[in-house]
Design an enzyme around this catalytic site. Sequence first.
Site, PDB file in Angstrom:
ATOM      1  N   HIS A  65       0.842  -1.199   0.000  1.00 42.16           N
ATOM      2  CA  HIS A  65       0.000   0.000   0.000  1.00 42.16           C
ATOM      3  C   HIS A  65       0.869   1.238   0.000  1.00 42.16           C
ATOM      4  O   HIS A  65       2.048   1.206   0.371  1.00 42.16           O
ATOM      5  CB  HIS A  65      -0.915   0.016   1.228  1.00 42.16           C
ATOM      6  CG  HIS A  65      -0.193  -0.013   2.535  1.00 42.16           C
ATOM      7  ND1 HIS A  65       0.326  -1.176   3.076  1.00 42.16           N
ATOM      8  CD2 HIS A  65       0.127   0.968   3.427  1.00 42.16           C
ATOM      9  CE1 HIS A  65       0.908  -0.909   4.233  1.00 42.16           C
ATOM     10  NE2 HIS A  65       0.811   0.394   4.473  1.00 42.16           N
ATOM     11  N   CYS A 203       2.081   3.591  11.839  1.00 41.32           N
ATOM     12  CA  CYS A 203       3.000   3.078  10.824  1.00 41.32           C
ATOM     13  C   CYS A 203       3.297   4.208   9.839  1.00 41.32           C
ATOM     14  O   CYS A 203       2.648   5.260   9.880  1.00 41.32           O
ATOM     15  CB  CYS A 203       2.422   1.864  10.109  1.00 41.32           C
ATOM     16  SG  CYS A 203       0.968   2.205   9.091  1.00 41.32           S
TER      17      CYS A 203
END
Length: 691
Positions: A65, A203
């Site tokens: 992603h 993250c």
Amino acid sequence: MSEMITADLVDLDLSADTKEAAARALAERMVAQGRVTDLDGFLADVAAREAQMPTGLDGGIGIPHCRSAYVTEPSLAFGRSAGGVDFGAPDGPADLIFLIAAPAGADDAHLTILSSLARQLMNAEFTSALRSVGDPESAAALIRGDEAPAASTSEAPAARTSEDSVAASAAASADAATDSTAPAPDGDGGSDGPFRIVAVTSCPTGIAHTYMAAESLENAGREAGVDLVVETQGSAGFTRLDPAVIAAADAVIFAHDVPVRDKDRFAGKPTVDVGVKAGINRPAELISEVRGKAERGEVTGGATPTPVERGGEEGEGYGSMLRKWLMSGVSYMVPFVAAGGLLIALGFAIGGYEIKSAPSVMQHFVWTQTDSWAALMFQIGGVAFGFLVPVLAGYIAYGMADRPGLVPGFVGGMIASTINAGFLGGLAAGLIAGGVVLAIQKVKIPKAVRGIMPVVVIPLISTAIVGFLMFVVIGKPIASAQKGMTDWLNGLSGSNAILLGALLGLMMCFDLGGPVNKVAYTFATAGIAVSNPSDSAMKIMAAVMAAGMVPPLAMALATTVRGRLFTETERENGKAAWVLGASFISEGAIPFAAADPLRVIPSSMVGGAITGALSMSFGATLRAPHGGIFVVPLIGNPFLYLIAIAVGMCVTAALVVVLKGMRKPVAGGTAPGAPEDIAAPAADTKQPVAA
């Protein structure tokens, strides 16, 4: 999620055997639907994100992603692989692959929907249904939530969202606070209620791992009978935990790969600090570990260091942790080097080398005299240089032990400067200070004195120990070693100097701003970070800067002379690379290396080695630590220096053009020069990059 995935974005027979091929196959579906405008540019962004941290998860899941300027709308493509694709998960290949694409400026609503998918991936019923679904339409409907997976027989309640968790726990804490009969929390999860944990997950992109870790921790908390509340610091922003919830918590878990925002809120509690993937893969272990710390009375005196600063996830080798601690110190030192070095160089350029003998500007400064301004610049730069070793030592200790390490680190660094132990002394002082603080923090302390530990006890004891060691035990041997290294550099000549220049050139071009590049740059700046650097030290600095300019300039040249070998995005990046390379910003070549590392990086290393060797052989010198072509007037032998850069640039550009020209076209590619290797070099450490 209806607009994010359709049947056209589902491939239930994904035949790719590598993560790069899998990403390309799913991305091509997005391109066909008009959701991605530049296939190779988007894949380069995916690869750059993958280089930061593998996206494979336990349970056969891969979630490549990124956020990218080439994405027109938030999109999701799903592929199911019979053979599995390796995305770096500990338990093996992934058979369920989700390619998540978010625009660079995606709104909060879309990112929240994508995060809800990340949470679903922690649901075994959901993943089991995806493995058995028979057609793309049903798979897309299942992912969108139009079709629910088979009901579970488990009686466990559904997972709360992080916002629900915050609200529920805040309400519970408020109720407890207003109940006069309820005993105050004792910090060990006693008879007054379940053990309470607050957690933070984050993250680099804040889309997937952040929310998967939160879901995993919440599920493990329910199974362990623990009241666990998670603050997800994702791309869509975050809602801070209620202060009452934090105050009532018995322990803290940080599962993150970017710094936790407002980390001081959690100080003074037993804490486990790990990477975000540990929160996904082993939440029960983290809960057990933090409960053990609470039982032993182990608390943090302040905000704990990020995994990047202290070495990453558990299990990483000491060598990797040491490198990251050192890079923490170097990254804070570099601005002092740049500012001080340029000011000193400007002082020399305006007033000549005799300016170093000028009296203090406090005693003599004439506004209309050029020499006075030159002396001012030189003396300001000298003061800035005086901070180099203390800052290096202080922030090495900070990287190991966070803020409690700053005082002993800075004091140890200043002692190293005082006894002429130089950078070697600074390195030793920083490591010793961090180690001493970590040792003190492991001592079990009574609750009554925990509040004064970070302010009084830790700084006092650690500074005394570091000062004793630096003054009495190791200071003199290190100073002798520093002098020996300086004498060796001063004696370099002939082939030895040329070989050193080639080696430094290779290092500067190996990872384009990464750790190896930083080692070479720090070695060079250490030599000139004195009031009167040697000729050899200035030659080394010149060679390092020249080599670091080669990769972006070479990529700019290659895109100019053979543009057909590059994508449209790369050609645009090539225009910017002219300016970045001329400014000594090696990171200007990263987009090219990310898309085609096997051709770009070796070519850059060859050109950099040639430039470094030529610069040393020409005897070019440099007093400034940065500036590129803009400090050419400060360079000794500037004409030959520019020739060295031009030769390396042409060699690298020629090699890249030849290697790309030899490559066979990729079937189904969108451009003659479309890259077939999707990877990225080490993440840039010179400049912070927003996730």
